[in-house]
Design an enzyme around this catalytic site. Structure first.
Site, PDB file in Angstrom:
ATOM      1  CG  HIS A  54      24.425  14.367  56.119  1.00 16.53           C
ATOM      2  ND1 HIS A  54      23.050  14.393  56.280  1.00 16.53           N
ATOM      3  CD2 HIS A  54      24.906  13.584  57.135  1.00 16.53           C
ATOM      4  CE1 HIS A  54      22.720  13.678  57.338  1.00 16.53           C
ATOM      5  NE2 HIS A  54      23.823  13.164  57.878  1.00 16.53           N
ATOM      6  CG  HIS A  56      26.470  10.603  58.313  1.00 14.20           C
ATOM      7  ND1 HIS A  56      26.172  11.493  59.311  1.00 14.20           N
ATOM      8  CD2 HIS A  56      27.827  10.525  58.257  1.00 14.20           C
ATOM      9  CE1 HIS A  56      27.299  11.940  59.857  1.00 14.20           C
ATOM     10  NE2 HIS A  56      28.316  11.377  59.229  1.00 14.20           N
ATOM     11  CG  ASP A  58      21.540   7.796  58.993  1.00 13.79           C
ATOM     12  OD1 ASP A  58      22.701   8.178  58.706  1.00 13.79           O
ATOM     13  OD2 ASP A  58      20.821   8.403  59.800  1.00 13.79           O
ATOM     14  CG  HIS A  59      20.906  11.040  56.149  1.00 15.44           C
ATOM     15  ND1 HIS A  59      19.885  11.897  56.498  1.00 15.44           N
ATOM     16  CD2 HIS A  59      21.418  10.570  57.324  1.00 15.44           C
ATOM     17  CE1 HIS A  59      19.795  11.956  57.820  1.00 15.44           C
ATOM     18  NE2 HIS A  59      20.714  11.156  58.348  1.00 15.44           N
ATOM     19  CG  HIS A 112      25.566  15.916  61.393  1.00 19.65           C
ATOM     20  ND1 HIS A 112      25.496  15.219  62.574  1.00 19.65           N
ATOM     21  CD2 HIS A 112      25.254  15.022  60.426  1.00 19.65           C
ATOM     22  CE1 HIS A 112      25.165  13.961  62.323  1.00 19.65           C
ATOM     23  NE2 HIS A 112      25.017  13.810  61.027  1.00 19.65           N
ATOM     24  CG  ASP A 131      21.256  13.505  60.603  1.00 21.37           C
ATOM     25  OD1 ASP A 131      20.019  13.400  60.485  1.00 21.37           O
ATOM     26  OD2 ASP A 131      22.029  12.520  60.562  1.00 21.37           O
ATOM     27  CG  HIS A 169      17.506  10.757  62.641  1.00 22.88           C
ATOM     28  ND1 HIS A 169      17.767   9.410  62.654  1.00 22.88           N
ATOM     29  CD2 HIS A 169      18.502  11.332  61.926  1.00 22.88           C
ATOM     30  CE1 HIS A 169      18.888   9.172  61.972  1.00 22.88           C
ATOM     31  NE2 HIS A 169      19.354  10.321  61.517  1.00 22.88           N
TER      32      HIS A 169
HETATM   33 FE    FE Z   1      21.209  10.574  60.333  1.00 18.48          FE
HETATM   34 ZN    ZN Z   2      24.102  12.181  59.843  1.00 20.26          ZN
END
Ligand code: FE
Ligand code: ZN
Length: 239
Positions: A54, A56, A58-59, A112, A131, A169
């Protein structure tokens, strides 16, 4: 296929899926480029693909730099192509992506985010859940509805029990505290928590989990209906 766990940022995991016969690799959800580059340094591995679950930050944070450095091909969900930086290959729900020796089915799992997908390397029994499903938890519902998240998790629940779960995570310890609070008699969960504590005290990741463990222990997968699930999700948001 060999999976190498790369720790990124605070508590993110990126995963290198390495085809050792051809020295080719995919990276799943590179939060940042440098830990991936550090791992690949002095190794004869070609980072051919970047797979994103996805959009975001942090990905996807490492997409641009890794693509530039290794000439990698970015693979993501068609209906999120505006939000996945540098995307090259746009895939649809249920599509099977095959390239070199890599074979993965794309599973659309909204909740999410609207465009979240999982990559199911079904021949290797590996599932990259981003996530959506965490070990002993699930993602926060940011863009979708409770119903969507519940049915997304149901898609995962139907997979083979020995599927290895690789999530985005290291949230497992905190998740375990929530699970045991609301499921205090669950012996499988107690055993799993002991296992988690041993791993963490040895500075090891608690990942991968297995679908069997998650079905036995993860309170969000054990929720019998969407109403129960929604209530748990709300409680977890304030946990
Ligand atoms: Fe994340
Ligand atoms: Zn995420």
């Amino acid at each position: 296929m060999k999976v190498e766990i790369i720790s990124c940022l605070q508590d993110n995991y990126s995963y290198l899926i390495i085809d050792e016969t051809n020295n080719l690799a995919c990276i799943v959800d590179p939060s940042e480029a440098s830990p991936v580059i550090d791992y690949l340094k002095n190794k004869n591995i070609n980072l051919k693909y970047i797979l994103n679950t996805h959009h975001h930050f942090d990905h996807i944070g490492g997409n641009k730099e890794l693509k530039k450095k290794y000439n990698s091909i970015v693979v993501g969900f068609k209906h999120d192509s505006e939000r996945i930086p540098e995307i090259d290959i746009c895939l649809e729900d249920n599509e099977i992506w095959k390239s070199d020796n890599f074979v993965a089915k794309i599973i659309h799992v909204p909740g999410h985010t609207k465009g979240h997908i999982c990559f199911h390397f079904y021949n290797d029994k590996l599932l990259f859940t981003g996530d959506t499903l965490f070990s002993l938890g699930c993602g926060r519902i940011f863009e979708g509805t409770y119903e969507q998240m519940f049915s997304s998790l149901n898609k995962i629940k139907a997979m083979p029990l020995d599927t290895q779960i690789y999530c985005g995570h290291e949230y497992t310890l905190n998740n375990s505290k929530f699970c045991i609070k609301h499921d205090s008699e669950n012996l499988n969960l107690k055993k799993k928590i002991q296992n988690i504590q041993i791993k963490l005290s040895n500075s090891l990741p608690t990942i991968p989990s297995t679908l069997k463990d998650e079905l036995d222990c993860n309170i969000f997968l054990r929720a019998k209906d969407v109403k129960t699930f929604s209530k748990l999700r709300d409680l977890k948001d304030n946990f």
